[in-house]
Enzyme design. Sequence first.
Site: not given
Length: 315
Positions: A220, A222, A225, A251-252
């Site tokens: 990831s 931010g 993308g 993120g999870d």
Amino acid sequence: MAKVLTITLNPAIDVTIQLNELQVGEVNRQESVEIHAAGKGLNIAQVLKDLGHEVIVSGFLGTTNKQIFDDHFKEAQFQPEFIYIEGETRQNIKIAEHSGRMTDLNGKGFLVSELDKKNLFQKIEMILPQVDVVAIAGSLPQGFSVDELQQLIKLIQQQGKKVALDTSGKALVAAIECQPWMIKPNTDELFESYQLPAATYAEQKKLFENLAKIEHVVISMGEDGVNWLHDTHPLHAKAPKVIVKSTVGAGDSLLAGMIHGLINGFSDEETLKTATAIASHAVTQIGFRIPNAETLNQLKAQTTINSLSESDANC
């Protein structure tokens, strides 16, 4: 749908405070406060449950303030299989500003004993025949070493189960050596762990060429993308533009979406598009619940998927 075990070794009670703008060293007026049971594995479990999967949640919890977790498990319809230990589960203070900036004050967590760890390993071994995938997420509590994290991963792999992992620092380095099925670091975590640049696909590819082989590396980045590195068809997702309210759980949500797509046999493009849309929605709210089908489809329509090559300087 599949049955997934999530392991949260160092959960927390999140106290999220919303305000206009944090003035350091001044008296600040909060607009709202939300308190909920949290931890990266529990966040992943919530998204997977919303997507229709059966979920077992495990890890360590303190006995002193366990009620908020017990209530959450009942409401979310999780199957809890935690090891309860003496002491308190930590609190994490999160200050969310209107600009989208988030300030985290994370607690240290409890100290786990040798008996606590033995009990957890025994419980996990008993659960494994029931599940298809295991997600281990979050930091390690005091008393739980990176060597023991490797032992836990190997225990799961020996039972033929896929391991998806989201952690950072020395724990990430140790976990990668065990070649889990999937990892989901961000670019900052990769730099923190290896002290090597990992902002572009070329840098990421070079980094992972020198590490243990992992089937799915989901990075990831931010606003830039998501990059998904795997042998057959590396992809980049450009996320839709949204108003950021909180980055907690994004993120999870991404990792949960990737697990969902892969275990359901979605195409690579559909898997990454779905996961990115779910993560994009997560930042628009305090929390990480799945949007309704209409909203999710709108976000998917605004998500662009492209193939990756080393010439992609901005991916």
